[in-house]
Design a protein around this motif. Sequence first.
Motif, PDB file in Angstrom:
ATOM      1  N   PHE A 140       0.856  -1.180   0.000  1.00  0.00           N
ATOM      2  CA  PHE A 140       0.000   0.000   0.000  1.00  0.00           C
ATOM      3  C   PHE A 140       0.896   1.235   0.000  1.00  0.00           C
ATOM      4  O   PHE A 140       1.601   1.515   0.970  1.00  0.00           O
ATOM      5  N   ALA A 141       0.905   1.955  -1.113  1.00  0.00           N
ATOM      6  CA  ALA A 141       1.722   3.160  -1.251  1.00  0.00           C
ATOM      7  C   ALA A 141       1.021   4.330  -0.567  1.00  0.00           C
ATOM      8  O   ALA A 141      -0.122   4.661  -0.891  1.00  0.00           O
ATOM      9  N   LYS A 142       1.718   4.966   0.376  1.00  0.00           N
ATOM     10  CA  LYS A 142       1.142   6.064   1.144  1.00  0.00           C
ATOM     11  C   LYS A 142       1.274   7.395   0.400  1.00  0.00           C
ATOM     12  O   LYS A 142       2.168   7.576  -0.432  1.00  0.00           O
ATOM     13  N   GLU A 143       0.377   8.296   0.737  1.00  0.00           N
ATOM     14  CA  GLU A 143       0.408   9.636   0.146  1.00  0.00           C
ATOM     15  C   GLU A 143       1.667  10.370   0.620  1.00  0.00           C
ATOM     16  O   GLU A 143       2.053  10.317   1.776  1.00  0.00           O
ATOM     17  N   GLY A 144       2.334  11.084  -0.317  1.00  0.00           N
ATOM     18  CA  GLY A 144       3.535  11.835   0.034  1.00  0.00           C
ATOM     19  C   GLY A 144       4.781  10.992   0.108  1.00  0.00           C
ATOM     20  O   GLY A 144       5.785  11.443   0.691  1.00  0.00           O
ATOM     21  N   HIS A 145       4.763   9.783  -0.469  1.00  0.00           N
ATOM     22  CA  HIS A 145       5.922   8.899  -0.455  1.00  0.00           C
ATOM     23  C   HIS A 145       6.171   8.378  -1.862  1.00  0.00           C
ATOM     24  O   HIS A 145       5.241   8.277  -2.688  1.00  0.00           O
ATOM     25  N   GLN A 146       7.423   8.067  -2.139  1.00  0.00           N
ATOM     26  CA  GLN A 146       7.825   7.420  -3.375  1.00  0.00           C
ATOM     27  C   GLN A 146       8.610   6.160  -3.030  1.00  0.00           C
ATOM     28  O   GLN A 146       9.292   6.105  -1.994  1.00  0.00           O
ATOM     29  N   TYR A 147       8.508   5.132  -3.918  1.00  0.00           N
ATOM     30  CA  TYR A 147       9.072   3.815  -3.603  1.00  0.00           C
ATOM     31  C   TYR A 147      10.012   3.373  -4.711  1.00  0.00           C
ATOM     32  O   TYR A 147       9.694   3.513  -5.905  1.00  0.00           O
ATOM     33  N   TYR A 148      11.138   2.849  -4.264  1.00  0.00           N
ATOM     34  CA  TYR A 148      12.126   2.268  -5.177  1.00  0.00           C
ATOM     35  C   TYR A 148      12.012   0.747  -5.073  1.00  0.00           C
ATOM     36  O   TYR A 148      12.114   0.177  -3.980  1.00  0.00           O
ATOM     37  N   ILE A 149      11.782   0.064  -6.211  1.00  0.00           N
ATOM     38  CA  ILE A 149      11.550  -1.381  -6.247  1.00  0.00           C
ATOM     39  C   ILE A 149      12.705  -2.056  -6.985  1.00  0.00           C
ATOM     40  O   ILE A 149      13.000  -1.722  -8.141  1.00  0.00           O
ATOM     41  N   LEU A 150      13.345  -3.026  -6.296  1.00  0.00           N
ATOM     42  CA  LEU A 150      14.388  -3.845  -6.917  1.00  0.00           C
ATOM     43  C   LEU A 150      13.925  -5.296  -6.869  1.00  0.00           C
ATOM     44  O   LEU A 150      13.837  -5.918  -5.810  1.00  0.00           O
ATOM     45  N   SER A 151      13.553  -5.855  -8.025  1.00  0.00           N
ATOM     46  CA  SER A 151      13.012  -7.213  -8.098  1.00  0.00           C
ATOM     47  C   SER A 151      14.132  -8.238  -7.959  1.00  0.00           C
ATOM     48  O   SER A 151      15.318  -7.907  -8.133  1.00  0.00           O
ATOM     49  N   PRO A 152      13.792  -9.524  -7.653  1.00  0.00           N
ATOM     50  CA  PRO A 152      14.825 -10.569  -7.566  1.00  0.00           C
ATOM     51  C   PRO A 152      15.610 -10.759  -8.843  1.00  0.00           C
ATOM     52  O   PRO A 152      16.770 -11.193  -8.808  1.00  0.00           O
ATOM     53  N   SER A 153      15.016 -10.410  -9.970  1.00  0.00           N
ATOM     54  CA  SER A 153      15.729 -10.537 -11.247  1.00  0.00           C
ATOM     55  C   SER A 153      16.677  -9.371 -11.498  1.00  0.00           C
ATOM     56  O   SER A 153      17.410  -9.372 -12.496  1.00  0.00           O
ATOM     57  N   GLY A 154      16.654  -8.348 -10.658  1.00  0.00           N
ATOM     58  CA  GLY A 154      17.519  -7.185 -10.836  1.00  0.00           C
ATOM     59  C   GLY A 154      16.852  -6.023 -11.539  1.00  0.00           C
ATOM     60  O   GLY A 154      17.473  -4.966 -11.697  1.00  0.00           O
ATOM     61  N   ALA A 155      15.595  -6.169 -11.944  1.00  0.00           N
ATOM     62  CA  ALA A 155      14.880  -5.068 -12.596  1.00  0.00           C
ATOM     63  C   ALA A 155      14.536  -3.986 -11.569  1.00  0.00           C
ATOM     64  O   ALA A 155      14.212  -4.276 -10.416  1.00  0.00           O
ATOM     65  N   ARG A 156      14.603  -2.739 -12.013  1.00  0.00           N
ATOM     66  CA  ARG A 156      14.323  -1.612 -11.138  1.00  0.00           C
ATOM     67  C   ARG A 156      13.055  -0.906 -11.602  1.00  0.00           C
ATOM     68  O   ARG A 156      12.833  -0.732 -12.792  1.00  0.00           O
ATOM     69  N   SER A 157      12.263  -0.487 -10.653  1.00  0.00           N
ATOM     70  CA  SER A 157      11.028   0.240 -10.966  1.00  0.00           C
ATOM     71  C   SER A 157      10.705   1.173  -9.791  1.00  0.00           C
ATOM     72  O   SER A 157      11.364   1.123  -8.743  1.00  0.00           O
ATOM     73  N   THR A 158       9.697   2.016  -9.985  1.00  0.00           N
ATOM     74  CA  THR A 158       9.315   2.975  -8.943  1.00  0.00           C
ATOM     75  C   THR A 158       7.802   3.001  -8.799  1.00  0.00           C
ATOM     76  O   THR A 158       7.055   2.605  -9.714  1.00  0.00           O
ATOM     77  N   ILE A 159       7.363   3.486  -7.678  1.00  0.00           N
ATOM     78  CA  ILE A 159       5.943   3.753  -7.433  1.00  0.00           C
ATOM     79  C   ILE A 159       5.848   5.206  -7.007  1.00  0.00           C
ATOM     80  O   ILE A 159       6.415   5.609  -5.987  1.00  0.00           O
ATOM     81  N   MET A 160       5.125   6.007  -7.780  1.00  0.00           N
ATOM     82  CA  MET A 160       5.041   7.440  -7.540  1.00  0.00           C
ATOM     83  C   MET A 160       3.688   7.876  -7.003  1.00  0.00           C
ATOM     84  O   MET A 160       3.584   8.967  -6.439  1.00  0.00           O
ATOM     85  N   THR A 161       2.657   7.048  -7.165  1.00  0.00           N
ATOM     86  CA  THR A 161       1.301   7.449  -6.775  1.00  0.00           C
ATOM     87  C   THR A 161       0.818   6.587  -5.612  1.00  0.00           C
ATOM     88  O   THR A 161       1.245   5.440  -5.450  1.00  0.00           O
ATOM     89  N   PRO A 162      -0.077   7.113  -4.788  1.00  0.00           N
ATOM     90  CA  PRO A 162      -0.578   6.333  -3.646  1.00  0.00           C
ATOM     91  C   PRO A 162      -1.602   5.291  -4.082  1.00  0.00           C
ATOM     92  O   PRO A 162      -2.171   5.345  -5.170  1.00  0.00           O
ATOM     93  N   GLY A 163      -1.823   4.300  -3.171  1.00  0.00           N
ATOM     94  CA  GLY A 163      -2.814   3.261  -3.425  1.00  0.00           C
ATOM     95  C   GLY A 163      -2.208   1.873  -3.297  1.00  0.00           C
ATOM     96  O   GLY A 163      -1.044   1.699  -2.938  1.00  0.00           O
ATOM     97  N   ILE A 164      -3.024   0.844  -3.585  1.00  0.00           N
ATOM     98  CA  ILE A 164      -2.570  -0.553  -3.533  1.00  0.00           C
ATOM     99  C   ILE A 164      -1.853  -0.878  -4.836  1.00  0.00           C
ATOM    100  O   ILE A 164      -2.402  -0.717  -5.929  1.00  0.00           O
ATOM    101  N   LYS A 165      -0.611  -1.388  -4.707  1.00  0.00           N
ATOM    102  CA  LYS A 165       0.212  -1.663  -5.879  1.00  0.00           C
ATOM    103  C   LYS A 165       0.717  -3.120  -5.803  1.00  0.00           C
ATOM    104  O   LYS A 165       0.931  -3.660  -4.705  1.00  0.00           O
TER     105      LYS A 165
END
Length: 458
Positions: A71-96
């Motif tokens: 659950f991405a909170k309002e006013g926060h950004q998330y850095y995602i590093l998958s087990p395969s090494g792929a990188r992604s981000t979450i910029m918006t709030p809500g269930i991801k």
Amino acid sequence: MLTFLGFLLVAFAIAMTFVYPYLRKTNGEIDVNGNRQPPHSPLLTMWDFKMRAGVFAFGLVLLLLSESVIFAKEGHQYYILSPSGARSTIMTPGIKFVVPFSKIQEWEKFIDIKCVALDKKGNYKQDVTGIEGIIPNGINVRFIDKVDANVYASVRFEMPNDDASFIKLVETYRQPSNLINNTLLPTISEQLKNVTFMYSAEDYVSGSATDYRMTIEDALKNGGFVVKKVEVRDTIYNETGIDSLVKKKRSIKEINKFIRNEKIFVNGIPKRIPHEINVNKIITAQVIIDDVDLNKAFEDKLKQQRDISAEKIIEIQKVETARAAQQRIVAEGERDKAAERVKQEKLQVNTLIAIETRVKEEESNRQLAEIAVKTAELEARALLIKEKAEADANRLKVNAGLTPQEKAQIEKETRIGVAHELSNMQVPTNMIINGNNANGNSTESLLQIKLLKDITNK
């Protein structure tokens, strides 16, 4: 919670897999053939293979679900590093949903930096809750006129909005504290010191405070300025004393020389040097200069100058008041002189008008008298001509053969007629002789009048 529950179920299912054969061995019965039969315990029956598999699968589902959904909170950004090494981000709030067992790093979208004053005990004088970066007692800067000051600024930064910049930022600094301590705080301090050296403390307190604050905000948002060093001369004059105020003369007290930085412009646009904030595409959302605490010695100097300026203003007001009173007295004197002048001019005009009126009256009387004399002269001449004509006629008649009696009768009638005509003629009793008349003969006129009077009296 789901992770813990799923991990517990999976562990329990695996444990039962190893414990189940032992339970069957200890609780099973031997049939007639010598073979051990499955136990009839309800507990062992319940934990057969299918049941263990179901528990294991359910626990694994819970575990995967807990690792796949965040659950991405309002006013926060998330850095995602998958087990395969792929990188992604979450910029918006809500269930991801993410790849299970990915490494997730949470960052604040906004980072607040604030300068906070300390009391004598070393405690903050205000609440610092929610502030990520704190600068105790502000940032010490120096103006070009060698005046020190502590600048208290409040700056809010926003993390990059694009995925690539945010990923690069997270991988470069790893933790928000590294970004704050190694980049944001030093950059703020550097830019404030550079901008401050473009101004003097005298300019700041004299009306450049707004421009100073705007320049700081511009430097933090758009990059530092490329500057050149320029020598500045500050001339201080002696202006105290009544003589200097009245005569407006000033003498030079001292000349201060110092070097300051001035912006370099290219086609009217300031030339800039990108700093770490711009390079990392961090957005400067807000800049507030809460206070500029100038050096105490300079503050005392300002108070002294303020007092001197106040005294100077009072003296100038006194001089201006005296000058205004003097001008008022001069103006009143000029007004009275003008009024008296107008009064005398009116009297002179009245006198001149009376004299001109009398002159015109005398001139009119003279002209009337001349006209009357000329009229009388013409009438007398006409009468003489008439009498002469009658006398000539009578003489011709006599010459033609009149008798003495007829001659006497004609002469008598002639004289009676002349006397009658002369008695009816008005002769002026007064005469004005114009001495400027070059054509008139005054002696002749007097003789004519005397002749007329003698004829009349006969």
